[in-house]
Write a protein that holds these residues in place. Structure first.
Motif, PDB file in Angstrom:
ATOM      1  N   THR A   1     101.586  21.389  45.655  1.00  0.00           N
ATOM      2  CA  THR A   1     101.093  22.582  46.353  1.00  0.00           C
ATOM      3  C   THR A   1     101.858  22.768  47.675  1.00  0.00           C
ATOM      4  O   THR A   1     102.176  23.899  48.056  1.00  0.00           O
ATOM      5  CB  THR A   1      99.576  22.496  46.600  1.00  0.00           C
TER       6      THR A   1
ATOM      7  N   ASP B   1      97.436  27.026  41.385  1.00  0.00           N
ATOM      8  CA  ASP B   1      97.186  25.596  41.564  1.00  0.00           C
ATOM      9  C   ASP B   1      96.413  25.101  40.342  1.00  0.00           C
ATOM     10  O   ASP B   1      95.191  25.174  40.280  1.00  0.00           O
ATOM     11  CB  ASP B   1      96.400  25.357  42.857  1.00  0.00           C
TER      12      ASP B   1
ATOM     13  N   ASN C   1     101.655  13.313  43.783  1.00  0.00           N
ATOM     14  CA  ASN C   1     100.285  13.825  43.869  1.00  0.00           C
ATOM     15  C   ASN C   1     100.275  15.347  43.817  1.00  0.00           C
ATOM     16  O   ASN C   1     101.287  15.997  44.101  1.00  0.00           O
ATOM     17  CB  ASN C   1      99.626  13.365  45.178  1.00  0.00           C
ATOM     18  N   GLY C   2      99.099  15.876  43.524  1.00  0.00           N
ATOM     19  CA  GLY C   2      98.961  17.332  43.469  1.00  0.00           C
ATOM     20  C   GLY C   2      99.406  17.982  44.762  1.00  0.00           C
ATOM     21  O   GLY C   2     100.044  19.050  44.756  1.00  0.00           O
ATOM     22  N   ALA C   3      99.093  17.340  45.888  1.00  0.00           N
ATOM     23  CA  ALA C   3      99.451  17.931  47.186  1.00  0.00           C
ATOM     24  C   ALA C   3     100.959  17.988  47.391  1.00  0.00           C
ATOM     25  O   ALA C   3     101.458  18.824  48.156  1.00  0.00           O
ATOM     26  CB  ALA C   3      98.792  17.155  48.316  1.00  0.00           C
TER      27      ALA C   3
ATOM     28  N   TYR D   1      90.561  24.091  47.122  1.00  0.00           N
ATOM     29  CA  TYR D   1      91.137  22.801  47.549  1.00  0.00           C
ATOM     30  C   TYR D   1      92.543  22.654  47.002  1.00  0.00           C
ATOM     31  O   TYR D   1      92.774  22.856  45.805  1.00  0.00           O
ATOM     32  CB  TYR D   1      90.259  21.645  47.042  1.00  0.00           C
ATOM     33  N   HIS D   2      93.483  22.316  47.877  1.00  0.00           N
ATOM     34  CA  HIS D   2      94.864  22.160  47.412  1.00  0.00           C
ATOM     35  C   HIS D   2      95.460  20.822  47.813  1.00  0.00           C
ATOM     36  O   HIS D   2      96.643  20.595  47.572  1.00  0.00           O
ATOM     37  CB  HIS D   2      95.722  23.312  47.938  1.00  0.00           C
ATOM     38  N   GLY D   3      94.671  19.937  48.451  1.00  0.00           N
ATOM     39  CA  GLY D   3      95.174  18.628  48.836  1.00  0.00           C
ATOM     40  C   GLY D   3      94.773  18.278  50.257  1.00  0.00           C
ATOM     41  O   GLY D   3      93.979  18.991  50.880  1.00  0.00           O
TER      42      GLY D   3
ATOM     43  N   VAL E   1      96.480  22.022  39.379  1.00  0.00           N
ATOM     44  CA  VAL E   1      96.465  20.558  39.517  1.00  0.00           C
ATOM     45  C   VAL E   1      95.240  19.963  38.813  1.00  0.00           C
ATOM     46  O   VAL E   1      95.346  18.971  38.100  1.00  0.00           O
ATOM     47  CB  VAL E   1      96.495  20.161  41.011  1.00  0.00           C
ATOM     48  N   ARG E   2      94.078  20.600  38.995  1.00  0.00           N
ATOM     49  CA  ARG E   2      92.862  20.043  38.391  1.00  0.00           C
ATOM     50  C   ARG E   2      92.661  20.563  36.960  1.00  0.00           C
ATOM     51  O   ARG E   2      92.280  19.829  36.069  1.00  0.00           O
ATOM     52  CB  ARG E   2      91.638  20.395  39.246  1.00  0.00           C
TER      53      ARG E   2
ATOM     54  N   LYS F   1      97.244  15.561  38.330  1.00  0.00           N
ATOM     55  CA  LYS F   1      96.141  14.934  37.596  1.00  0.00           C
ATOM     56  C   LYS F   1      96.455  14.564  36.138  1.00  0.00           C
ATOM     57  O   LYS F   1      97.025  13.520  35.876  1.00  0.00           O
ATOM     58  CB  LYS F   1      94.903  15.816  37.694  1.00  0.00           C
TER      59      LYS F   1
ATOM     60  N   HIS G   1      86.767  26.346  41.483  1.00  0.00           N
ATOM     61  CA  HIS G   1      85.995  25.127  41.213  1.00  0.00           C
ATOM     62  C   HIS G   1      85.732  24.342  42.508  1.00  0.00           C
ATOM     63  O   HIS G   1      86.233  23.238  42.691  1.00  0.00           O
ATOM     64  CB  HIS G   1      86.682  24.254  40.156  1.00  0.00           C
TER      65      HIS G   1
HETATM   66  C1  LIG Z   1      92.981  22.124  42.610  1.00  0.00           C
HETATM   67  C2  LIG Z   1      93.595  20.935  43.290  1.00  0.00           C
HETATM   68  N1  LIG Z   1      94.769  21.079  43.924  1.00  0.00           N
HETATM   69  C3  LIG Z   1      95.363  20.060  44.550  1.00  0.00           C
HETATM   70  C4  LIG Z   1      94.769  18.827  44.579  1.00  0.00           C
HETATM   71  C5  LIG Z   1      95.438  17.721  45.308  1.00  0.00           C
HETATM   72  O1  LIG Z   1      95.868  16.764  44.405  1.00  0.00           O
HETATM   73  P1  LIG Z   1      96.127  15.282  44.910  1.00  0.00           P
HETATM   74  O2  LIG Z   1      94.805  14.716  45.292  1.00  0.00           O
HETATM   75  O3  LIG Z   1      96.702  14.608  43.687  1.00  0.00           O
HETATM   76  O4  LIG Z   1      97.081  15.368  46.027  1.00  0.00           O
HETATM   77  C6  LIG Z   1      93.548  18.625  43.931  1.00  0.00           C
HETATM   78  C7  LIG Z   1      92.879  17.331  43.958  1.00  0.00           C
HETATM   79  O5  LIG Z   1      91.717  17.204  43.682  1.00  0.00           O
HETATM   80  C8  LIG Z   1      92.934  19.713  43.269  1.00  0.00           C
HETATM   81  O6  LIG Z   1      91.775  19.587  42.637  1.00  0.00           O
END
Ligand SMILES: Cc1ncc(COP(=O)(O)O)c(C=O)c1O
Length: 407
Positions: free
Chosen positions: A124, A233, A119-121, A147-149, A235-236, A261, A202
């Motif tokens: 991060t 980050d 996952n993104g978290a 947002y980072h998770g 991720v999105r 993502k 965002h």
């Molecule tokens: C910018 C950003 N970073 C990190 C995350 C966390 O990713 P995950 O939900 O896959 O852990 C998200 C999830 O929406 C995100 O938008």
């Protein structure tokens, strides 16, 4: 005019869910489950999904980002299936681990190595650990509302289940405020390990904001001067602005780059990429998970990256998003409403401003959803390569009907 779709089977399942699952449908799928729209799908294909009641939707949420090539993309899913047939979770790593890392390093500007998680978290969280390992410092500088998770330190202060100490070493600064970053660094000399931020802002429930001219250059200068690692980050937004990493579009060079993502087009995989200078620290940082070496999602990610490159995807979805944003704004204007479209075109954030404010906006979104355009009121949308001109035209038609229904 289409009649609003009905979702009794979704509602019945949601009731069953609530008996055995806290909140029924939880996390980021939770708020939408409480709205008037569908809650459970029966199938998906391309840019569309069908709910358990048989209603089909044009999906502008794209599973909140993972879907970038289209659901059930044949090349991606076949690559995953081929790897699955050879083995997925085995006691030793699969060669595709190396192939994928090489591909990512080739593609992403400034990336010399990559580590994978789910996952993104994962990415991060690891990025922060690597920055701390490399600098020997403890504080994390981040953007307010970024947002980072869902790990405790990443959550909004005060969230249930977190304690103040979880954020004891997190300093928040407003977006687009390089002076605040300089001030935070001055206040904690030699104690800030990293600055973590998405490439543009965002947040949910608010207009999205691009970096001001010169912002990232100032941030880069301040962080470099103080030895603060820059974590982007992505991720999105990863692969939705520039396939070489969104930082290339805004002209800065991060030390660490987080992806998730869209990387696997829906298959569970995330990555942290970084510069040579941090490779040793990354190797020394304890990072693992039972499923981290799943080979099928790696094969899916490799195929996704190949497809994204072949299609020049970031450019293509930017154009699709521009057409969507303009089309919807024109429809709104024809009904006397001002629809503000912010963020990047491939991840547009929509908000009707003026008369009726956020309540009118939410009602309009709900009408759109019930007529077959799956959108949420408070979150940026996502554009995929599978969205066609016909999807845009139909969405604009649905938007038009939604305004008429509310008139
Ligand atoms: C910018 C950003 N970073 C990190 C995350 C966390 O990713 P995950 O939900 O896959 O852990 C998200 C999830 O929406 C995100 O938008």
């Amino acid at each position: 005019m289409n009649e609003p779709m009905q979702t009794p089977q979704s509602r019945a399942l949601y009731e069953r869910a609530q008996a055995v699952i806290p909140k029924g449908v939880y996390g980021h799928y939770g708020p939408a489950a409480q709205s008037a729209g569908p809650v459970f799908f029966s199938s998906s294909n391309g840019a569309h999904f069908t709910d358990v009641d048989g209603n089909t939707y044009i999906d502008w949420m794209c599973a909140y980002g993972p879907m970038i090539l289209g659901y059930n993309h044949p090349k991606v899913d076949q690559a995953a299936a081929r790897q699955m047939a050879q083995g997925n979770t085995v006691s030793i790593a699969a060669p595709v681990l190396v192939d994928l890392a090489e591909r990512l390093v080739d593609m992403v500007d400034g990336a010399d190595w990559a580590l994978f998680g789910k996952n993104g978290a994962d990415s991060t969280g690891l990025a922060v650990m690597v920055a701390r390992a490399a600098t020997g410092r403890k504080r994390i500088l981040k953007i307010q509302g970024g947002y980072h998770g869902s790990a405790p330190w990443m959550q909004t202060p005060g969230n249930t289940g977190t304690i103040a100490e979880d954020q004891a070493f997190v300093i928040e600064v407003p977006w687009n405020d390089a002076a605040a970053i300089r001030a935070a660094i001055a206040e904690h000399p030699d104690d800030i390990a990293c600055f973590i931020s998405s490439p543009y802002h965002h947040p949910v429930f608010a207009d999205n904001a691009l970096p001001d001219d010169g912002y990232w250059a100032e941030v880069e200068q301040a962080c470099r001067a103080a030895g603060v690692a820059i974590i982007v980050d992505d991720v999105r937004s990863g692969f939705r602005i520039d396939l070489a990493g969104s930082h290339t579009a805004y002209g800065f060079t991060p030390d660490l780059m987080c992806f998730g993502k869209a990387l696997g087009n829906g298959h569970p995989i995330a990555a942290l990429a970084g510069s040579d200078a941090l490779k040793q620290a990354a190797g020394d940082t304890f990072y693992t998970g039972t499923q981290f070496f799943n080979a099928a999602p790696m094969a899916a990610a490799l195929a996704t990256l190949e497809e994204l490159e072949a299609a020049d995807a970031a450019t293509a979805i930017t154009e699709i998003g521009e057409r969507l944003g303009k089309g919807l704004a024109d429809v709104a204007a024809a009904h006397g409403h001002d629809l503000r479209v912010t963020g990047v075109p491939s991840m547009p954030y929509l908000r009707i401003i003026g008369d009726g404010g956020s309540r009118f906006h939410a009602r309009w979104i709900s009408e759109c959803m019930q007529r077959g355009a799956y959108v949420l009121s408070y979150h940026n949308k996502f554009v995929s390569l599978a969205h066609s001109d016909e999807d845009i035209d139909r969405t604009c038609d649905i938007a038009d009907q939604a305004f008429t229904a509310l008139a």
